[in-house]
Design an enzyme around this catalytic site. Sequence first.
Site, PDB file in Angstrom:
ATOM      1  N   GLY A  49      70.850  36.280  16.655  1.00  0.00           N
ATOM      2  CA  GLY A  49      70.764  37.163  15.538  1.00  0.00           C
ATOM      3  C   GLY A  49      70.442  36.479  14.144  1.00  0.00           C
ATOM      4  CB  SER A  89      65.856  32.831  12.896  1.00  0.00           C
ATOM      5  OG  SER A  89      65.863  32.553  14.417  1.00  0.00           O
ATOM      6  CG  ASP A 146      73.894  25.573  22.996  1.00  0.00           C
ATOM      7  OD1 ASP A 146      73.419  26.289  23.776  1.00  0.00           O
ATOM      8  OD2 ASP A 146      73.761  24.463  23.082  1.00  0.00           O
ATOM      9  CG  LEU A 147      73.431  32.139  23.426  1.00  0.00           C
ATOM     10  CD1 LEU A 147      72.532  33.074  23.174  1.00  0.00           C
ATOM     11  CD2 LEU A 147      74.969  32.808  23.006  1.00  0.00           C
ATOM     12  CB  SER A 162      58.550  39.027  26.661  1.00  0.00           C
ATOM     13  OG  SER A 162      57.205  38.419  26.351  1.00  0.00           O
ATOM     14  CE1 TYR A 212      60.814  33.457  26.283  1.00  0.00           C
ATOM     15  CE2 TYR A 212      58.661  34.214  26.846  1.00  0.00           C
ATOM     16  CZ  TYR A 212      59.706  34.111  25.937  1.00  0.00           C
ATOM     17  OH  TYR A 212      59.886  35.171  25.205  1.00  0.00           O
ATOM     18  CB  ALA A 263      63.623  33.651  31.830  1.00  0.00           C
TER      19      ALA A 263
END
Length: 255
Positions: free
Chosen positions: A20, A22, A70-71, A149, A162, A165
């Site tokens: 959250g 940027s 860090d996730l 996405s 990516y 995912a």
Amino acid sequence: MMPSAQFTDLQGASVLITGGGSGIGAALTEGFARQGAKVAFVDIAEAASTALCEHVEKSAGIRPLFIKADLRDIDALRAAVAQAIEAHGPVTTLINNAAFDERHAVEDVTVDYWDNNQSINLRPHFFSAQAVLPGMKAAGGGSIINFTSTSFLINHPDMPSYTAAKAGIIGLTKGLAGHLGRHNIRVNAVAPGWVITERQRELWVTDEALAAHVAKQSIKQIMQPEDMVGTCLFLASDASRMLTAQTLIVDGGYL
């Protein structure tokens, strides 16, 4: 431009946003604060996140809670969720926004690279949902919003881990929705098109590429991070109380 609509049921709500600090995440942090929500966000970038807190406090009159974590570290993620709950009460809106869209060639991907990529772009979505679940059950319901996405829908050639995912997030969304609906917890996904964040401008935007992309959109305007806020406010509010297991594509009509 931030949406003009106000969702009164979000006033005082406990909202947690990953990534959250940027880009789209920063717009979401500000957008929910403008609704009067109690916003906590998790990010790894300390300077940018602190600056965002100052900005949101001035613009919305509410200071969000920045939690550095860090996730990829699930224990740290769980601790961050616990900190948000301690500060604001049970999380009733979780937005899994964090992602890392680094380009990579198929030939160069190693096992370690793949696992690290998935540990940012898919794995935290499940474990953050797991961590907020007891509080949402106790609160009588909630909304989980997972960012996917359109990249995997347009066969993007330059980041296969990516896109894998991001496709997986839709499967996760539907599986969680099927399991959690009995607790009045809704789970949906948002699939942005090409949102022009500062990171996009620094790394990939050219005038020619952007003009070509916008030309293929039905709405001939450049998409900004703020354009994702209204969709998430709707999904978080009781205006969407019977909407779950869905993926909302927000791409200006590109697809």
